[in-house]
Design a protein around this motif. Structure first.
Motif, short mmCIF file in Angstrom:
data_model
loop_
_atom_site.label_atom_id
_atom_site.label_comp_id
_atom_site.label_asym_id
_atom_site.label_seq_id
_atom_site.Cartn_x
_atom_site.Cartn_y
_atom_site.Cartn_z
N GLU A 158 0.82 -1.22 0.00
CA GLU A 158 0.00 0.00 0.00
C GLU A 158 0.85 1.26 0.00
O GLU A 158 0.51 2.24 -0.66
CB GLU A 158 -0.90 -0.01 1.23
CG GLU A 158 -1.93 1.09 1.25
CD GLU A 158 -2.88 0.96 2.43
OE1 GLU A 158 -2.40 1.13 3.57
OE2 GLU A 158 -4.06 0.68 2.22
N SER A 159 1.96 1.24 0.74
CA SER A 159 2.80 2.44 0.85
C SER A 159 4.26 2.06 1.01
O SER A 159 4.58 0.99 1.54
CB SER A 159 2.38 3.30 2.05
OG SER A 159 1.13 3.89 1.85
N LEU A 160 5.11 2.98 0.54
CA LEU A 160 6.56 2.91 0.80
C LEU A 160 6.93 4.13 1.63
O LEU A 160 6.46 5.23 1.35
CB LEU A 160 7.36 2.92 -0.49
CG LEU A 160 7.18 1.77 -1.47
CD1 LEU A 160 8.00 2.05 -2.72
CD2 LEU A 160 7.61 0.47 -0.84
N CYS A 161 7.77 3.94 2.64
CA CYS A 161 8.18 5.06 3.48
C CYS A 161 9.68 5.00 3.75
O CYS A 161 10.30 3.93 3.70
CB CYS A 161 7.46 5.02 4.83
SG CYS A 161 5.66 5.12 4.75
N SER A 162 10.21 6.13 4.09
CA SER A 162 11.58 6.20 4.58
C SER A 162 11.71 7.45 5.44
O SER A 162 11.03 8.45 5.20
CB SER A 162 12.59 6.23 3.44
OG SER A 162 13.91 6.13 3.93
N ARG A 163 12.59 7.34 6.43
CA ARG A 163 12.85 8.50 7.31
C ARG A 163 14.34 8.50 7.62
O ARG A 163 14.86 7.58 8.25
CB ARG A 163 12.04 8.38 8.60
CG ARG A 163 12.27 9.53 9.56
CD ARG A 163 11.33 9.43 10.73
NE ARG A 163 11.52 10.52 11.68
CZ ARG A 163 10.63 10.84 12.61
NH1 ARG A 163 9.50 10.16 12.71
NH2 ARG A 163 10.87 11.82 13.44
N ILE A 164 15.03 9.54 7.16
CA ILE A 164 16.48 9.64 7.30
C ILE A 164 16.83 10.99 7.92
O ILE A 164 16.30 12.04 7.51
CB ILE A 164 17.17 9.51 5.92
CG1 ILE A 164 16.78 8.19 5.23
CG2 ILE A 164 18.69 9.60 6.08
CD1 ILE A 164 17.23 6.95 5.95
N SER A 165 17.71 10.96 8.92
CA SER A 165 18.11 12.20 9.59
C SER A 165 19.44 12.71 9.02
O SER A 165 20.15 12.00 8.30
CB SER A 165 18.25 11.96 11.09
OG SER A 165 19.39 11.17 11.36
N GLU A 166 19.76 13.92 9.39
CA GLU A 166 21.01 14.54 8.93
C GLU A 166 22.23 13.82 9.47
O GLU A 166 23.31 13.92 8.88
CB GLU A 166 21.06 16.00 9.39
CG GLU A 166 20.08 16.92 8.69
CD GLU A 166 20.19 18.34 9.22
OE1 GLU A 166 20.52 19.24 8.43
OE2 GLU A 166 19.95 18.54 10.43
N ASN A 167 22.07 13.10 10.60
CA ASN A 167 23.25 12.40 11.16
C ASN A 167 23.26 10.91 10.83
O ASN A 167 24.03 10.17 11.42
CB ASN A 167 23.35 12.64 12.67
CG ASN A 167 22.14 12.11 13.42
OD1 ASN A 167 21.33 11.36 12.88
ND2 ASN A 167 22.02 12.50 14.69
N HIS A 168 22.40 10.47 9.90
CA HIS A 168 22.47 9.08 9.44
C HIS A 168 23.78 8.87 8.66
O HIS A 168 24.25 9.78 7.96
CB HIS A 168 21.31 8.76 8.50
CG HIS A 168 20.19 8.01 9.16
ND1 HIS A 168 19.39 8.57 10.13
CD2 HIS A 168 19.74 6.74 9.00
CE1 HIS A 168 18.48 7.69 10.52
NE2 HIS A 168 18.68 6.57 9.86
N PRO A 169 24.35 7.67 8.75
CA PRO A 169 25.47 7.35 7.88
C PRO A 169 25.03 7.33 6.42
O PRO A 169 23.84 7.24 6.12
CB PRO A 169 25.91 5.95 8.33
CG PRO A 169 25.30 5.76 9.68
CD PRO A 169 24.04 6.56 9.68
#
Length: 599
Positions: free
Chosen positions: A488-499
Motif C-alpha cells: 500500500e505504501s513505501l516510506c523512509s525516514r532519514i536524519s542529517e546524522n544518518h550514515p
C-alpha cells in the motif's frame, strides 16, 4: 557457528502473533561477528505455510510466516529485509581484516566495548557496541567521538568512519495489506467470488467398515499412525442393566480426560460439549451434563490432533487422544461408572476422508436453497474464479469455526478463526532494546490467531476452481471471502546524522561529505512506478510509516522537491540536507520523512 538466529517466532492457535524488531536482530548479528563469529543462519529467512497437516507444535498455526525478512507470500518485508542486507554488506566491508587476524576487545565504559581487527600490514576494522538497554552514549575511540544509541553497534570498516549503526535504518519501510476482493454481484468485481454451495453431513460416530473394537482406551497417535487428525471413540451403555445406579433424564455428568488436543462429545447423536488444549497445555479435561434415556445410550467421542509435538526431550512419548478416565457421575446419589476399561469401538479418520470428499468429485454433494450453517461435522463445496492480477491470494475464513480446507484437491491446511488470542500483552510499539523472547513483542491481541490462509497462485486456474471445507464446530461459509496482498505504501525516514547508505560508503572523507545522508525509495515490482507522494516533511516530522505528521518545523520545499524527484520513476534517491530543502529550524537536527505509493 550460530545455526538459528530467530527473525521472529512461530504463531500458535489461541495466542497473539509474535514479531521481532529488525534493530534487535541487526544488533545481534553485529555483536556475533564483532566477537569472532564466523557463520550465522537465519531461522527463518523466508516465511512459509504449513500446508496440509504439516504444522507441528502442537497448535502451531497454518501460517509459518515467522516475521521473516521474506514473508509467507514471498514478498520482501521492509525494513527488515533491507536493513539486514545493509548489515551484512557493512560486515562484508570488514571481511579482509576479519579473516586475517583475531579480534581484540577493550572497554569503552559501562556496558560498552570496542573490538578491533587489525593486521600488521595496517588493515583495520572495528565494532563499537553499547549494550545498555536504556542509555545512549558518546564514546571516544582512536581520537574520534562517536554517538552510540542504546542496544546498538557502530561498524567501522576502516577503524575511523561509521558505515552503519544497527539502530539507524537506511532501508525503505513498506506497508502491505490484504485487500478484500468484491463479490460477483459487485459491478467492479475482479472475480474470486464463491458461486453456489453444496454440502454433505459427516456421520456422528462409527461409519466405516474398518472400525474395530478393543478393551480399554487407546492412545491416538500410535493408533492412527498420523493418517488423520481424527479418531472416534464409541461405546453404548444400557440404562436398564447394570447402570441402574444412574437415573434416566438429567442429573448425570460425563467426565473425560484426554492427552489432547481437541475433543467433541456426542450423546445419542447430539453434540453436548467440547474442549480444547492450547500451545501451553495440550491436555483436555471436560465435564458436561448429559441426559440419558431408558435403554441404549450411545456415547461418541471425536478426538483430534492439531499438529504433533516435534521438538523437546522425549517428544515422541507425549501421546494424544482420550486415555481416561472416562466417567459417568450421578450428581444426585454420588455414584460413578468408570467406562475407561470397557470395550470401545474405534474408527481412524472420517467417513468423508474415506470417500475422498476433499477432491470435490463425488456425486454425493447436496445442493438446495437452504444451506445448513452453524452446525458441527459438515462438508461444504463451492467453485470460484481466481482473482485477477498476479498478487498473492488468501482466503478469509471469517465466519467459520474450525476445520480443514482444500483448493482443487490441494490442502491449504487447518483453519481455526474461532480461536482468538487474549486481549492482554500487545503494545503499539515494542522496545527493541534488551534480550528477545517470544512474548516480548506481540500483535493481534483479542483477535483470531489466523484469519487469512495462503492459496498459492500456482494451484489456481482462471475459473472453475473447487473449494472444499470440513467444518467441525459450525460456521457460515457464505461469509468466506478472498483477498490479495498488496503493498500500500513505501516510506523512509532519514536524519542529517544518518550514515551514508552502505552502497555509497567510502573512506574518502571529502567524497563522503559531498554525498551525505540519502533517502531512497524503490517500488517492489519491476513494472511499477511511484505515482503519488502521500507525505513529505523535512524538519521534525512525527509518527511512523502510515501515520506521519508534521512536527514543530517543516520545510515548505519538501513536497515539491520529492514529487519532482520521484513521481514517474520506479526508484529515486534524495540527499538529506539543508542545501536541498532549506533550514526550517536552525540548530536542530532535522529528518526527512516520505510516504509514497506505487502502481
Amino acid at each position: 557457528m550460530w545455526t538459528e538466529n530467530w527473525s521472529g517466532w512461530f504463531s500458535a492457535f489461541g495466542d497473539a502473533v509474535p514479531y521481532r524488531p529488525v534493530e534487535d536482530i541487526a544488533f545481534a548479528v553485529a555483536r556475533f561477528y564483532q566477537l569472532g563469529g564466523t557463520f550465522q543462519n537465519y531461522y527463518m529467512y523466508h516465511g512459509g505455510t504449513n500446508f496440509g497437516r504439516t504444522s507441528g507444535g502442537p497448535f502451531i498455526t497454518t501460517t509459518y510466516d515467522y516475521d521473516a525478512p521474506i514473508d509467507e507470500y514471498g514478498l520482501v518485508r521492509q525494513p527488515k529485509w533491507g536493513h539486514l542486507k545493509d548489515v551484512h554488506k557493512a560486515i562484508k566491508l570488514c571481511e579482509e581484516a576479519m579473516l586475517a587476524t583475531d579480534p581484540k576487545t577493550t572497554s569503552l565504559g559501562s556496558n560498552m566495548e570496542a573490538t578491533v581487527y587489525k593486521t600488521e600490514s595496517g588493515l583495520c576494522s572495528a565494532f563499537l557496541a553499547n549494550w545498555d538497554t536504556k542509555t545512549d552514549a558518546t564514546v571516544n575511540f582512536n581520537g574520534n567521538s562517536y554517538h552510540l544509541p542504546a542496544w546498538s553497534v557502530n561498524i567501522l570498516p576502516d577503524c575511523k568512519n561509521v558505515v552503519l549503526n544497527t539502530a539507524k535504518i537506511n532501508s525503505v519501510t513498506a506497508i502491505s495489506k490484504f485487500i478484500s476482493q468484491p463479490s460477483k454481484d459487485d459491478p467492479s468485481s475482479s472475480g474470486a467470488s464463491l458461486s453456489g454451495w453444496s454440502w454433505i453431513n459427516e456421520p456422528v460416530g462409527i461409519s466405516s467398515q474398518s472400525a474395530f473394537t478393543k478393551t480399554g482406551l487407546l492412545e491416538q497417535i500410535n493408533t492412527t499412525a498420523d493418517k488423520s487428525d481424527y479418531m472416534w471413540y464409541s461405546i453404548s451403555i444400557e440404562m436398564n442393566g447394570n447402570e441402574h445406579i444412574l437415573k434416566e433424564g438429567s442429573g448425570t455428568v460425563l467426565h473425560i480426560d484426554s492427552l489432547g488436543h481437541t475433543l467433541y462429545a456426542f450423546i445419542n447423536g447430539k453434540l453436548i460439549g467440547s474442549g480444547k488444549g492450547s500451545n501451553g497445555n495440550r491436555k483436555v479435561s471436560i465435564e458436561v451434563p448429559v441426559t440419558l434415556i431408558k435403554g441404549s445410550n450411545k456415547i461418541d467421542l471425536l478426538s483430534l490432533t492439531v499438529g504433533l509435538q516435534n521438538y523437546g526431550a522425549y517428544f515422541d512419548t507425549l501421546g494424544a487422544g482420550i486415555t481416561g478416565p472416562v466417567l459417568l457421575k450421578g450428581s444426585q446419589n454420588g455414584s460413578t461408572i468408570d467406562l475407561s476399561s470397557r470395550k470401545w469401538t474405534y474408527q481412524v479418520g472420517l467417513r468423508g476422508e474415506e470417500l475422498d470428499l476433499s477432491s470435490g468429485s463425488t456425486s454425493l454433494w447436496v445442493s438446495q436453497p437452504a444451506l445448513p450453517t452453524n452446525q458441527p461435522l459438515i462438508w461444504y463445496k463451492t467453485t470460484f474464479d481466481a482473482p485477477t492480477g498476479s498478487s498473492p491470494v488468501a482466503i478469509d475464513f471469517t465466519g467459520m469455526g474450525k476445520g480443514q480446507a482444500w483448493v482443487n484437491g490441494q490442502s491449504i491446511g487447518r483453519y481455526w478463526p474461532a480461536n482468538k488470542a487474549s486481549n492482554g500483552g500487545c503494545v503499539d510499539s515494542c522496545n527493541y532494546r534488551g534480550s528477545y523472547s517470544s512474548n516480548k513483542c506481540l500483535r493481534n491481541c483479542g483477535k483470531p490467531s489466523q484469519r487469512l490462509y495462503h492459496v498459492p497462485r500456482s494451484w489456481l486456474q482462471p475459473s472453475g476452481n473447487v473449494l472444499v471445507l470440513f467444518e467441525e464446530t459450525g460456521g457460515n461459509p457464505k461469509q468466506i471471502s478472498f483477498a490479495t496482498r498488496e503493498v500500500e505504501s513505501l516510506c523512509s525516514r532519514i536524519s542529517e546524522n544518518h550514515p551514508l547508505p552502505v552502497d555509497m560508503w567510502t573512506s574518502d572523507e571529502e567524497a563522503r561529505k559531498k554525498a551525505g545522508p540519502t533517502l531512497s525509495l524503490e517500488c517492489p515490482h519491476p513494472d511499477q512506478v511511484i505515482t503519488s507522494i502521500k507525505f513529505a516533511s523535512f524538519g521534525t516530522p512525527r509518527g511512523t510509516c502510515g501515520s506521519f505528521s508534521h512536527g514543530q518545523c517543516s520545510s515548505k520545499q519538501a513536497l515539491p522537491v520529492i514529487q519532482k524527484a520521484c513521481i514517474g520513476s520506479r526508484s529515486c534517491s534524495i540527499g538529506v540536507s539543508i542545501n536541498k530543502f532549506g533550514d526550517p529550524c536552525k540548530g536542530v537536527t532535522k529528518s526527512l520523512a516520505v510516504e509514497a505509493s506505487c502502481v
